[in-house]
Design a protein around this motif. Structure first.
Motif, PDB file in Angstrom:
ATOM      1  N   ARG A 257       0.868  -1.179   0.000  1.00  0.00           N
ATOM      2  CA  ARG A 257       0.000   0.000   0.000  1.00  0.00           C
ATOM      3  C   ARG A 257       0.903   1.226   0.000  1.00  0.00           C
ATOM      4  O   ARG A 257       1.964   1.200   0.612  1.00  0.00           O
ATOM      5  CB  ARG A 257      -0.872   0.027   1.261  1.00  0.00           C
ATOM      6  N   GLY A 258       0.501   2.277  -0.671  1.00  0.00           N
ATOM      7  CA  GLY A 258       1.298   3.504  -0.659  1.00  0.00           C
ATOM      8  C   GLY A 258       2.476   3.417  -1.603  1.00  0.00           C
ATOM      9  O   GLY A 258       2.363   2.857  -2.684  1.00  0.00           O
ATOM     10  N   ASP A 259       3.611   3.959  -1.152  1.00  0.00           N
ATOM     11  CA  ASP A 259       4.774   4.042  -2.034  1.00  0.00           C
ATOM     12  C   ASP A 259       5.323   2.672  -2.399  1.00  0.00           C
ATOM     13  O   ASP A 259       5.430   1.799  -1.559  1.00  0.00           O
ATOM     14  CB  ASP A 259       5.895   4.813  -1.327  1.00  0.00           C
ATOM     15  N   SER A 260       5.695   2.547  -3.651  1.00  0.00           N
ATOM     16  CA  SER A 260       6.361   1.316  -4.079  1.00  0.00           C
ATOM     17  C   SER A 260       7.219   1.654  -5.284  1.00  0.00           C
ATOM     18  O   SER A 260       7.003   2.669  -5.955  1.00  0.00           O
ATOM     19  CB  SER A 260       5.329   0.247  -4.457  1.00  0.00           C
ATOM     20  N   ALA A 261       8.189   0.801  -5.530  1.00  0.00           N
ATOM     21  CA  ALA A 261       9.037   1.004  -6.705  1.00  0.00           C
ATOM     22  C   ALA A 261       8.191   0.917  -7.974  1.00  0.00           C
ATOM     23  O   ALA A 261       8.389   1.681  -8.918  1.00  0.00           O
ATOM     24  CB  ALA A 261      10.142  -0.045  -6.722  1.00  0.00           C
ATOM     25  N   SER A 262       7.236   0.012  -7.969  1.00  0.00           N
ATOM     26  CA  SER A 262       6.369  -0.152  -9.146  1.00  0.00           C
ATOM     27  C   SER A 262       5.621   1.135  -9.455  1.00  0.00           C
ATOM     28  O   SER A 262       5.514   1.555 -10.614  1.00  0.00           O
ATOM     29  CB  SER A 262       5.357  -1.284  -8.910  1.00  0.00           C
TER      30      SER A 262
ATOM     31  N   GLN B 176       4.820   6.123 -12.596  1.00  0.00           N
ATOM     32  CA  GLN B 176       4.713   7.589 -12.612  1.00  0.00           C
ATOM     33  C   GLN B 176       5.716   8.186 -13.594  1.00  0.00           C
ATOM     34  O   GLN B 176       5.409   9.134 -14.318  1.00  0.00           O
ATOM     35  CB  GLN B 176       4.933   8.155 -11.206  1.00  0.00           C
ATOM     36  N   ALA B 177       6.930   7.610 -13.603  1.00  0.00           N
ATOM     37  CA  ALA B 177       7.948   8.107 -14.526  1.00  0.00           C
ATOM     38  C   ALA B 177       7.525   7.857 -15.972  1.00  0.00           C
ATOM     39  O   ALA B 177       7.712   8.708 -16.853  1.00  0.00           O
ATOM     40  CB  ALA B 177       9.290   7.429 -14.239  1.00  0.00           C
TER      41      ALA B 177
ATOM     42  N   LEU C 142       6.717  -4.028 -16.560  1.00  0.00           N
ATOM     43  CA  LEU C 142       7.849  -3.381 -15.886  1.00  0.00           C
ATOM     44  C   LEU C 142       8.054  -4.109 -14.561  1.00  0.00           C
ATOM     45  O   LEU C 142       7.315  -3.874 -13.607  1.00  0.00           O
ATOM     46  CB  LEU C 142       7.463  -1.944 -15.546  1.00  0.00           C
ATOM     47  N   VAL C 143       9.015  -5.006 -14.532  1.00  0.00           N
ATOM     48  CA  VAL C 143       9.226  -5.799 -13.319  1.00  0.00           C
ATOM     49  C   VAL C 143      10.479  -5.293 -12.621  1.00  0.00           C
ATOM     50  O   VAL C 143      11.522  -5.125 -13.263  1.00  0.00           O
ATOM     51  CB  VAL C 143       9.421  -7.292 -13.656  1.00  0.00           C
ATOM     52  N   ASN C 144      10.377  -5.039 -11.321  1.00  0.00           N
ATOM     53  CA  ASN C 144      11.586  -4.632 -10.593  1.00  0.00           C
ATOM     54  C   ASN C 144      11.864  -5.644  -9.493  1.00  0.00           C
ATOM     55  O   ASN C 144      10.971  -6.328  -9.000  1.00  0.00           O
ATOM     56  CB  ASN C 144      11.425  -3.205 -10.042  1.00  0.00           C
ATOM     57  N   ASN C 145      13.133  -5.759  -9.129  1.00  0.00           N
ATOM     58  CA  ASN C 145      13.490  -6.721  -8.072  1.00  0.00           C
ATOM     59  C   ASN C 145      14.443  -6.099  -7.060  1.00  0.00           C
ATOM     60  O   ASN C 145      15.040  -5.047  -7.294  1.00  0.00           O
ATOM     61  CB  ASN C 145      14.085  -8.007  -8.676  1.00  0.00           C
TER      62      ASN C 145
ATOM     63  N   ALA D 122      17.813  -3.655  -8.702  1.00  0.00           N
ATOM     64  CA  ALA D 122      18.029  -2.715  -7.605  1.00  0.00           C
ATOM     65  C   ALA D 122      16.807  -1.834  -7.336  1.00  0.00           C
ATOM     66  O   ALA D 122      16.905  -0.613  -7.223  1.00  0.00           O
ATOM     67  CB  ALA D 122      19.263  -1.851  -7.873  1.00  0.00           C
ATOM     68  N   GLY D 123      15.653  -2.496  -7.213  1.00  0.00           N
ATOM     69  CA  GLY D 123      14.409  -1.774  -6.973  1.00  0.00           C
ATOM     70  C   GLY D 123      14.473  -0.898  -5.731  1.00  0.00           C
ATOM     71  O   GLY D 123      13.779   0.116  -5.634  1.00  0.00           O
ATOM     72  N   GLY D 124      15.332  -1.281  -4.794  1.00  0.00           N
ATOM     73  CA  GLY D 124      15.494  -0.502  -3.572  1.00  0.00           C
ATOM     74  C   GLY D 124      16.024   0.904  -3.815  1.00  0.00           C
ATOM     75  O   GLY D 124      15.987   1.747  -2.914  1.00  0.00           O
ATOM     76  N   MET D 125      16.518   1.159  -5.028  1.00  0.00           N
ATOM     77  CA  MET D 125      17.062   2.492  -5.318  1.00  0.00           C
ATOM     78  C   MET D 125      16.074   3.427  -6.002  1.00  0.00           C
ATOM     79  O   MET D 125      16.400   4.583  -6.279  1.00  0.00           O
ATOM     80  CB  MET D 125      18.292   2.359  -6.228  1.00  0.00           C
TER      81      MET D 125
END
Ligand SMILES: Cc1cc2nc3c(=O)[nH]c(=O)nc-3n(C[C@H](O)[C@H](O)[C@H](O)COP(=O)(O)O)c2cc1C
Lengths: 168, 205
Positions: free
Chosen positions: B12-17, B22-23, B94-97, B131-134
């Motif tokens: 819920r809320g902010d996520s890398a996805s 948004q970009a 768009l898959v991030n890990n 590097a989804g954490g970035m």
């Protein structure tokens, strides 16, 4: 005796046969579905090793470290696991540590436990899906790296899976 | 042209996805955009949301080397009728890990392609973002996310021109060993903020 944990999504009439097997085999039925992971990482940084959501998915993760083998039986779904089975595995990442290590030039997880059970996958209803089978094979290998399992076996069943083929 | 941006991060809320979508949205000019939240809900809701769209863009995190269960269930449920709801649709993912290596998303992209095939839709393109954490560390297009910014520009063009392209996977413009150090510090800090001792992170149960 070899301790085994079976995670499966078989229809009830087939599943019943699993339960009568032996006392060292534990069966975890993926249906009805457990709640899906919400990505909070509580199992790493709040209650290490245990999901913060209190439903039966916790039991699967709790049992993992005590097994010699974990057997996963799943309908082949888009080259991977079915949603019910996947929901259980998504809820089980507390089994490993949040920390990273490099294996074969790629990042993977460090392990919470000294050794991990062997992993065996049985994918069923695979007829005519040869490309999906290749993906499933790669998925099993990737899972084994992340769960720290040094042994992984993958078997495909064109149609339904017979219990006699799983519990050899 | 109507484009569906489907955020399937279960967070819920902010996520890398969400940040990625948004970009992408910023580069999709002069077109109708529909946002759909697939964190929960079922295939029916997904079907209703994507009706009449000519591009479906799914963004989600890699979970246990595959598609997270929440989205997987919705895809399975929607599969038989999505081609009726959106007959022209091309599917993009768009898959991030969490790991640094974007290439580890390749399996999830393949899975999305099988969904597309079984649903009778057309595959557009898949992007695997490492590097989804970035994702929140810099604006996309700047610093460590420079390459990602360029990739998003190209993806937006591909979508707007209704083209298909080869899947690609990318890592940030940032060294891996630093990413690992930062992540390890991050885990320890978060645990500490939750009142845990360092050793408790390693607890066996
Ligand atoms: C249950 C679970 C399983 C995960 N499995 C993987 C994995 O197999 N490989 C990986 O690189 N990252 C994995 N991650 C990390 C996420 O992909 C990563 O944190 C991602 O950036 C989250 O994206 P989001 O913010 O869009 O939800 C996993 C995270 C969770 C919660």
């Amino acid at each position: 005796m070899v301790k085994r944990l079976i995670l499966h999504d078989l229809p009830p009439q087939m599943a019943d046969k699993l339960y009568t097997y032996d006392k060292d085999t534990t069966v975890f039925y993926a249906y009805p579905a457990v709640r899906h992971c919400v990505g909070c990482f509580g199992c790493w940084i709040k209650t290490p090793g245990q999901c913060v959501v209190t439903d039966r998915a916790r039991e699967f993760c709790d049992m993992m470290p005590r097994q010699d083998e974990v057997i996963i039986i799943s309908k082949l779904t888009f080259g991977g696991l079915s949603p019910d089975v996947k929901a259980v595995l998504d809820r089980s990442i507390g089994y490993m540590l949040p920390f990273f290590r490099i294996i074969n030039g790629e990042m993977h997880h460090m392990q919470r436990f000294a050794s991990s059970p062997a992993l065996t996958y049985h994918f069923y209803q695979t007829a005519g899906k040869s490309a999906q089978k290749e993906t499933a094979q790669k998925l099993a290998a990737a899972n084994a790296l992340n769960f720290g399992s040094s042994k992984v076996i993958v078997r495909f069943h064109e149609d339904d899976v017979l219990i006699s083929e799983v519990l050899l | 042209m109507k484009i569906a941006l489907i955020n399937a991060s279960p967070k819920r809320g902010d996520s890398a996805s969400r940040t990625l979508l948004q970009a992408l949205e910023k580069c999709l000019h002069d077109t109708e955009i529909i946002w759909h939240d697939s964190a929960s809900g079922d295939g029916e809701e997904l079907l209703r949301a994507v009706g009449g769209c000519s591009a479906l863009v799914f963004a989600f995190p890699l979970y246990v080397d595959g598609i997270p269960a929440n989205l997987l269930r919705q895809l399975e449920q929607a599969c038989p009728s999505v081609a009726q709801a959106a007959p022209e649709a091309k599917v993009y993912a768009l898959v991030n890990n969490g790991f640094y290596d974007g290439c580890q998303n390749a399996l999830a992209l393949e899975m999305m392609q099988y969904f597309t095939q079984e649903a009778g839709l057309t595959w557009g393109q898949g992007i695997g973002v490492g590097a989804g954490g970035m994702m929140q560390s810099a604006p996309i297009g700047k610093g460590p996310l420079t390459r990602l910014g360029k990739t998003m520009d190209v993806l937006a063009d591909t979508i707007l021109q209704r083209r298909s392209a080869e899947n690609i996977t990318i890592a940030p413009n940032f060294p891996r060993f630093l990413y690992i150090q930062a992540a390890h510090m991050g885990w320890r800090l978060q645990a500490k903020n939750n009142g845990l001792k360092k050793s408790e992170l390693y607890k066996r149960y």
